[in-house]
Design a protein around this motif. Structure first.
Motif, mmCIF file in Angstrom:
data_model
loop_
_atom_site.group_PDB
_atom_site.id
_atom_site.type_symbol
_atom_site.label_atom_id
_atom_site.label_comp_id
_atom_site.label_asym_id
_atom_site.label_seq_id
_atom_site.Cartn_x
_atom_site.Cartn_y
_atom_site.Cartn_z
ATOM 1 N N CYS A 63 0.713 -0.965 -19.614
ATOM 2 C CA CYS A 63 -0.661 -1.339 -19.243
ATOM 3 C C CYS A 63 -0.678 -2.155 -17.957
ATOM 4 O O CYS A 63 -1.561 -1.994 -17.116
ATOM 5 C CB CYS A 63 -1.317 -2.133 -20.363
ATOM 6 N N GLN A 64 0.311 -3.014 -17.803
ATOM 7 C CA GLN A 64 0.347 -3.818 -16.575
ATOM 8 C C GLN A 64 0.649 -2.944 -15.365
ATOM 9 O O GLN A 64 0.102 -3.150 -14.286
ATOM 10 C CB GLN A 64 1.396 -4.917 -16.711
ATOM 11 N N GLN A 65 1.520 -1.957 -15.589
ATOM 12 C CA GLN A 65 1.880 -1.068 -14.480
ATOM 13 C C GLN A 65 0.646 -0.342 -13.936
ATOM 14 O O GLN A 65 0.493 -0.161 -12.735
ATOM 15 C CB GLN A 65 2.906 -0.063 -14.985
ATOM 16 N N GLN A 71 -8.754 -4.352 -23.192
ATOM 17 C CA GLN A 71 -9.387 -3.479 -24.191
ATOM 18 C C GLN A 71 -8.492 -2.276 -24.459
ATOM 19 O O GLN A 71 -8.277 -1.878 -25.600
ATOM 20 C CB GLN A 71 -10.741 -2.970 -23.669
ATOM 21 N N VAL A 72 -7.984 -1.671 -23.387
ATOM 22 C CA VAL A 72 -7.133 -0.496 -23.526
ATOM 23 C C VAL A 72 -5.858 -0.869 -24.282
ATOM 24 O O VAL A 72 -5.377 -0.134 -25.136
ATOM 25 C CB VAL A 72 -6.776 0.080 -22.137
ATOM 26 N N ARG A 73 -5.344 -2.037 -23.952
ATOM 27 C CA ARG A 73 -4.112 -2.485 -24.598
ATOM 28 C C ARG A 73 -4.338 -2.602 -26.101
ATOM 29 O O ARG A 73 -3.525 -2.137 -26.898
ATOM 30 C CB ARG A 73 -3.715 -3.831 -24.012
ATOM 31 N N CYS A 101 -0.075 7.195 -26.694
ATOM 32 C CA CYS A 101 -1.084 6.252 -27.177
ATOM 33 C C CYS A 101 -1.800 5.579 -26.017
ATOM 34 O O CYS A 101 -3.035 5.438 -26.028
ATOM 35 C CB CYS A 101 -0.440 5.181 -28.051
ATOM 36 N N VAL A 102 -1.037 5.159 -25.014
ATOM 37 C CA VAL A 102 -1.668 4.461 -23.885
ATOM 38 C C VAL A 102 -2.596 5.411 -23.129
ATOM 39 O O VAL A 102 -3.739 5.069 -22.806
ATOM 40 C CB VAL A 102 -0.604 3.881 -22.926
ATOM 41 N N PHE A 103 -2.110 6.634 -22.904
ATOM 42 C CA PHE A 103 -2.921 7.606 -22.171
ATOM 43 C C PHE A 103 -4.221 7.905 -22.926
ATOM 44 O O PHE A 103 -5.309 7.919 -22.358
ATOM 45 C CB PHE A 103 -2.112 8.895 -21.990
ATOM 46 N N PHE A 104 -4.080 8.075 -24.232
ATOM 47 C CA PHE A 104 -5.258 8.410 -25.036
ATOM 48 C C PHE A 104 -6.199 7.215 -25.151
ATOM 49 O O PHE A 104 -7.428 7.369 -25.104
ATOM 50 C CB PHE A 104 -4.798 8.881 -26.418
ATOM 51 N N ALA A 111 -11.290 4.238 -19.312
ATOM 52 C CA ALA A 111 -10.498 3.858 -18.135
ATOM 53 C C ALA A 111 -9.597 5.029 -17.785
ATOM 54 O O ALA A 111 -8.389 4.878 -17.619
ATOM 55 C CB ALA A 111 -9.684 2.606 -18.430
ATOM 56 N N PHE A 112 -10.203 6.208 -17.680
ATOM 57 C CA PHE A 112 -9.428 7.438 -17.579
ATOM 58 C C PHE A 112 -8.612 7.523 -16.301
ATOM 59 O O PHE A 112 -9.034 7.082 -15.240
ATOM 60 C CB PHE A 112 -10.386 8.624 -17.643
#
Lengths: 280, 318
Positions: A63-65, A71-73, A101-104, A111-112
């Protein structure tokens, strides 16, 4: 009358993904039993340590990258943990489920980013791997993509404290809010997300940061004819005790990871992505 | 438009020579010809259509300008106008909606048979129409009369609505002006009272009270006008009520929502997340900080009472 609490009870988070402690323990242990016995098989504890590590550290770094909001995290971690309530890490390796999971979650939280941008920046991930797993993930989530976390309620309490607590000046409240926020972000991996409601998590975090302010606030705003302050306080206390999670150490995780890769080598499964989807 | 469209097939004169040329058709056979041809051929009296092989007898009075490019459409519209004038029973003459719909379907069937059917079908349909016309002569005239009355009534209604709106607007303007005048007068009276030797507080208070009284009267007058009942539609009352019920927007749980909250929203908060709330680009979409803050407050208290541990323990195990 349909109260807001009733509305929450209609949410998929309450209906499908809220459990008592016993139910949750059973759910976490169950996938491990479905794996055929093997000398290198991971125990439930080892599995949980690995999942916790991936959920906390890996999701954070991904997520940081991509500079994704918290929210996404929260949503990604929630997806990740829910997936491993149905499957064992010995069936699907976390190193592939995690980016999925992160992508979805990025999609679910508006935040696509495109799959090529996503995979280009991550080592050893192919678009096809993630896209193949995406539907399995969504199916495992029982098609519920909404995850309520404690951050919005915390914002609400921060606003309401300004009117209720006049003994605290606003800069102090700001610092309480900021500390509570980082506490909530850290608690995304903890079990409280499945055992308590977002409101209670936010209050527990406030309690943990500044017990005096939180108790005073609750006494002034939540004591009424329809609400029982004592009951609420015991609820929040229970939540607070499980809020902070002890993450496993690097060495432990390394050991478990090695064991897992030996397991995969030994059982001859070529990789989690090519594994057939279990139908249930 | 090609040349063929701009040239009269009878006299071969084209629009190039005669820019004012108009084409006419006769509903008898729908063959196109220019106005001067119609004058030339049919002024004397009925004559056969000049198209080769047509031979229908046409009258000058029935020629008309073509409205639709497609003659099929033109024809259907004409047929429809004719049939609907004959089959003009009104909806309230039927007991059920289904019966009315059957009637409408019957009309459509006839129109289709006449406009597009084969010769035999057309013949049969025409016969049915003329039979119906003979049988229901009286009824047809009555229905037409009533329809005309209704149209007039609807027009009047619309006009009176507009008039009411206009009066309200004028009154609102007047109210505004008088309020401004009152404010000026209040100031004047205050000064006069001060000159007369009253203490300043007393004078100001008295003047203000008088002004408030007058403003109140004006406002009452305005509200009276506002609430004055407009001419209500009595005859179609039931139908109108039905229509308005259908137009009521959908509300979840029939609006039976929580009205009281544990929090009271303040007018302003110290809120670092709302720093951009006053930028025009953000406001343009209808965003206000107050709305977002209200949402956050509601979410904060939303799941306060929900005790998962006890509620889920009694529920069926997952």
């Amino acid at each position: 009358m349909v109260t807001d609490a009733d509305l929450y009870r209609r949410s998929s988070q309450y209906q499908k993904w809220s459990f008592t402690k016993d139910q949750l323990a059973e759910l976490l242990a169950k996938p491990n039993r479905n794996v055929p016995p093997h000398e290198l098989a991971l125990t439930v504890q080892e599995e949980q340590q690995l999942i916790l590590y991936y959920a906390a550290e890996q999701v954070k770094s991904v997520c940081q990258q991509f500079k994704l909001p918290s929210q996404v995290r929260a949503t990604a971690i929630s997806f990740f943990r829910k997936f491993y309530m149905r499957y064992s890490v010995m069936e699907y390796h976390p190193k592939l489920i995690l980016p999925t999971c992160v992508f979805f979650a990025a999609k679910a939280e508006n935040a696509f980013m495109s799959i090529t941008t996503f995979c280009d920046s991550l080592a050893k991930t192919e678009p096809s791997q993630i896209l193949d797993l995406e539907f399995l993930l969504f199916k495992t989530l029982e098609f519920t993509a909404t995850v309520h976390n404690g951050l919005r309620p915390l914002h609400g309490f921060f606003l309401d404290m300004q009117t209720v607590l006049d003994t605290f000046d606003r800069t102090e409240l700001c610092s309480i809010h900021d500390k509570a926020k980082s506490l909530i972000v850290d608690s995304f991996v903890s079990d409280v997300c499945f055992l308590y409601t977002p409101t209670q998590i936010a209050l527990a975090a406030l309690m943990e940061v500044n017990e005096l302010a939180a108790t005073q606030y609750m006494a002034q705003s939540m004591d009424g004819p329809n609400t029982s302050l004592d009951r609420l306080l015991t609820l929040i206390h229970g939540c607070r005790q499980q809020l902070v999670v002890n993450l496993p150490s690097q060495e432990e995780v390394k050991g478990i990871s090695k064991k897992l890769s030996r397991y995969y080598k030994d059982t001859g499964s070529e990789g989690p992505a090519t594994k057939k989807q279990r139908t249930n | 438009m090609g040349d063929a469209d701009d040239m009269c097939p009878i006299c071969r004169s084209s629009r190039y020579l005669n820019p004012d040329m108009k084409f006419l058709v006769n509903p008898e056979c729908y063959h196109k010809m220019c106005e001067s041809c119609v004058d030339r051929i049919f002024s004397v009296g009925p004559a056969p259509c000049p198209y080769v092989g047509c031979g229908k007898t046409l009258r000058k009075g029935r020629f008309k300008t073509q409205v639709f490019d497609d003659l099929k459409v033109e024809r259907e519209v004409d047929v429809r106008q004719r049939i609907v004038k004959i089959f003009n029973r009104r909806e309230d003459a039927f007991d059920t909606e289904a019966e009315y719909n059957d009637y409408l379907e019957e009309i459509e069937g006839l129109i289709f048979a006449i406009a597009q059917g084969s010769a035999a079908e057309r013949e049969e349909a025409e016969q049915r129409v003329s039979e119906y016309e003979k049988l229901h002569k009286q009824e047809i005239i009555q229905n037409a009369l009533q329809q005309k009355q209704d149209d007039v009534y609807a027009e009047e209604q619309a006009a009176s609505d507009a008039e009411h709106q206009r009066r309200l607007r004028l009154l609102a303007i007047e109210l505004q002006q008088q309020e401004a005048e009152l404010a000026a007068q209040q100031e004047k009276e205050t000064i006069e009272a001060l000159e007369a030797g009253k203490t300043s507080e007393q004078a100001v208070r008295e003047a203000r009270e008088r002004a408030q009284l007058r403003a109140e009267q004006l406002r009452q007058q305005f509200e009276l006008e506002l609430s004055r009942p407009r001419r209500a539609i009595t005859r179609k009352g039931a139908a109108a009520a039905h229509a308005s019920a259908a137009r009521t927007p959908f509300t979840p749980f029939v609006g039976d929502r929580q009205m009281e909250y544990l929090f009271r929203q303040a007018e302003e908060y110290l809120d670092p997340t709302m720093e951009r709330a006053n930028e025009p680009a953000v406001r343009a979409g209808g965003f206000t900080a107050a709305l977002a803050q209200q949402e956050a407050l509601k979410l904060a208290f939303m799941s306060l009472e929900v005790d998962i541990q006890t509620e889920k323990a009694t529920a069926i195990a997952v």
